[in-house]
Design a protein around this motif. Structure first.
Motif, mmCIF file in Angstrom:
data_model
loop_
_atom_site.group_PDB
_atom_site.id
_atom_site.type_symbol
_atom_site.label_atom_id
_atom_site.label_comp_id
_atom_site.label_asym_id
_atom_site.label_seq_id
_atom_site.Cartn_x
_atom_site.Cartn_y
_atom_site.Cartn_z
ATOM 1 N N MET A 34 6.430 34.214 38.268
ATOM 2 C CA MET A 34 7.369 33.116 38.051
ATOM 3 C C MET A 34 7.074 31.937 38.968
ATOM 4 O O MET A 34 7.222 30.772 38.568
ATOM 5 C CB MET A 34 8.798 33.608 38.270
ATOM 6 N N SER A 61 6.164 28.331 37.605
ATOM 7 C CA SER A 61 6.916 27.120 37.944
ATOM 8 C C SER A 61 5.988 25.984 38.351
ATOM 9 O O SER A 61 6.209 24.827 37.970
ATOM 10 C CB SER A 61 7.904 27.425 39.074
ATOM 11 N N ILE A 106 17.782 26.919 37.657
ATOM 12 C CA ILE A 106 17.505 27.740 36.474
ATOM 13 C C ILE A 106 16.547 28.873 36.824
ATOM 14 O O ILE A 106 16.739 30.025 36.405
ATOM 15 C CB ILE A 106 16.938 26.858 35.346
ATOM 16 N N LEU A 107 15.507 28.572 37.588
ATOM 17 C CA LEU A 107 14.566 29.608 37.995
ATOM 18 C C LEU A 107 15.237 30.650 38.882
ATOM 19 O O LEU A 107 14.906 31.844 38.818
ATOM 20 C CB LEU A 107 13.385 28.973 38.728
ATOM 21 N N LEU A 160 17.092 32.890 36.576
ATOM 22 C CA LEU A 160 16.140 33.743 35.856
ATOM 23 C C LEU A 160 15.632 34.872 36.749
ATOM 24 O O LEU A 160 15.382 35.985 36.273
ATOM 25 C CB LEU A 160 14.970 32.906 35.345
ATOM 26 N N VAL A 184 18.249 37.398 36.511
ATOM 27 C CA VAL A 184 18.326 38.003 35.176
ATOM 28 C C VAL A 184 17.204 39.016 34.981
ATOM 29 O O VAL A 184 17.406 40.089 34.383
ATOM 30 C CB VAL A 184 18.263 36.910 34.097
ATOM 31 N N MET A 185 16.010 38.721 35.471
ATOM 32 C CA MET A 185 14.877 39.606 35.278
ATOM 33 C C MET A 185 14.864 40.780 36.251
ATOM 34 O O MET A 185 13.980 41.636 36.176
ATOM 35 C CB MET A 185 13.569 38.816 35.411
#
Length: 338
Positions: A26, A30, A62-63, A66, A69-70
Motif C-alpha cells: 500500500m 500510494s 483514506i489510506l 483502508l 479495513v484490510m
C-alpha cells in the motif's frame, strides 16, 4: 483447490508478516498513485488553499482507513471491545496494544503519501501561493494593486501558462521559494515520523517490558483462540451437515425400499465418525445456544494442571496462575461441556 488451500493456510499462520507485506504494498501503491495523479491547481484565490490541503490530507486519511479495513484483526478488536463481560474480564491494556499495532501498520501508507507530496512541493505551492511576500521577493517599484487584485494575480503562480504578474513577482522565484519551504517541511516530517517509529518500536518495551509482554501475549492468545474456534465450528458444521444428509438419504432409501421391496443399504462407518465429532451438540437450538453462550460469557482463562513439586523453586499455587492456557483444549472443553 489444494494449492489455494495451502496458500490460505500459510497466510493465516503468517498473518503478521502478511499484513506487513500488505502495508508495504500500500505504501508503494500510494507513491505510484501520486506520481500518476494529474495535479491541476485551480489558480483561484478562494479554491487554491482548499484544493492543495485536500490533496495533502484527504488521500492519507483514506489510506489510513483502508489500512484498518484490510487488517483482519479489526473485527476481532471490535468484538473483544463490545462483548459482554461474562466470565472473562477485558483488559484495556490488551485492547490498546491491539489498536496500536493495527494503527502502526495503517500509518505507513499515509506517511509515505504526505512525505512524497511535501517533497514534490506542488500542493504547498498551490495552497499558499497567495501568501508570498511581494515586498521581499517582488518588484518594489511596481505600482501597488488592490488587495483582491493582488490575490488574483498571486493565485495564478502555479499556472505558468496563464500567469500575468511577471512585473510584480517572477513566477520562477515564487515557485522555487514555496517548493523550498515544502521540501524542508517534508524532510522534517520524515525525520519526525522516523523518530516516533524508533521510540514506539524500541523504547516502549524497555520502560514497560512486563506490561508490554503481557499485552502482546494475550493479544496473540485472542487471535489464536478465535482461529481455533472458527476451525472447530467449521469442523462441527461439516460433521453436522454430513450426518443430516446421510440421515436424509437413509430415510429416502427406507421409503423407496418399502415401496419397491428393496432392502435399505447399511449406514457407512463415516456416519459414526462424524457423529463423534459433534461433541454432543446435535440440533440447531443447542448450537445457537452454544454460540450465544460463547459470545456472552466466554470461559474464564484459568486451567487447573497438577501441582509440581516445590523442590525446584516453583510452587503449585503459583503455577496454577501463571500456566499458559491452551486455546484448542479450552475450545474443545467448552463444546463438550455445553
Amino acid at each position: 483447490m489444494d494449492k489455494f488451500r495451502m496458500i490460505f493456510q500459510f497466510l493465516q499462520s503468517n498473518q503478521e508478516s502478511f499484513m506487513n507485506g500488505i502495508c508495504g504494498i500500500m505504501a508503494l501503491a500510494s507513491a505510484q498513485i501520486y506520481s500518476a495523479f494529474d495535479f491541476n491547481c485551480p489558480c483561484l484565490p478562494h479554491y487554491n488553499l482548499a484544493y492543495g490541503l485536500g490533496i495533502l490530507l484527504v488521500p492519507p486519511f483514506i489510506l489510513f482507513l483502508l489500512g484498518f479495513v484490510m487488517n483482519n484483526n479489526v473485527s476481532m478488536l471490535a468484538e473483544e471491545w463490545r462483548r459482554p463481560q461474562g466470565q472473562r474480564g477485558k483488559d484495556p491494556a490488551v485492547l490498546r496494544y491491539m489498536f496500536c499495532s493495527m494503527a502502526q501498520r495503517a500509518m505507513i501508507a499515509p506517511v509515505v503519501w504526505v512525505s512524497v507530496t511535501l517533497l514534490d512541493g506542488k500542493c504547498i505551492t498551490c495552497a499558499f501561493c497567495t501568501s508570498v511576500s511581494v515586498e521581499t521577493l517582488g518588484n518594489t517599484s511596481h505600482p501597488g494593486l488592490p488587495q483582491e487584485e493582488m490575490k488574483r494575480v498571486l493565485a495564478r503562480i502555479p499556472c505558468k501558462e496563464i500567469y500575468d504578474g511577471q512585473e510584480l513577482i517572477a513566477n520562477e522565484v515564487a515557485v522555487r521559494y514555496l517548493r523550498c519551504i515544502s521540501q524542508a517541511l517534508g524532510w522534517c516530517f520524515v525525520l519526525l515520523m522516523t523518530t516516533l517509529a524508533f521510540l514506539v518500536r524500541s523504547l516502549r518495551p524497555c520502560f514497560t517490558q512486563a506490561a508490554f509482554l503481557k499485552s502482546r501475549y494475550w493479544s496473540h492468545y485472542i487471535d489464536i483462540e478465535r482461529k481455533l474456534f472458527d476451525e472447530t465450528c467449521t469442523e462441527h458444521a461439516r460433521s453436522f451437515a454430513k450426518v443430516c444428509i446421510q440421515q436424509f438419504f437413509e430415510g429416502m432409501s427406507t421409503d423407496l425400499a418399502a415401496a419397491r421391496c428393496h432392502p435399505p443399504r447399511k449406514a457407512t462407518a463415516d456416519a459414526g465418525e462424524a457423529t463423534e465429532k459433534l461433541l454432543g451438540i446435535t440440533d440447531q437450538g443447542t448450537m445457537n445456544t452454544a454460540l450465544k453462550s460463547w459470545h456472552r460469557c466466554k470461559p474464564a482463562l484459568h486451567l487447573h494442571p497438577p501441582a509440581l513439586p516445590s523442590g525446584n523453586g516453583w510452587m503449585g499455587e503459583e503455577q496454577s496462575h501463571t500456566h499458559s492456557p491452551v486455546p484448542r483444549r479450552e475450545v474443545a472443553a467448552y463444546y463438550s461441556g455445553v
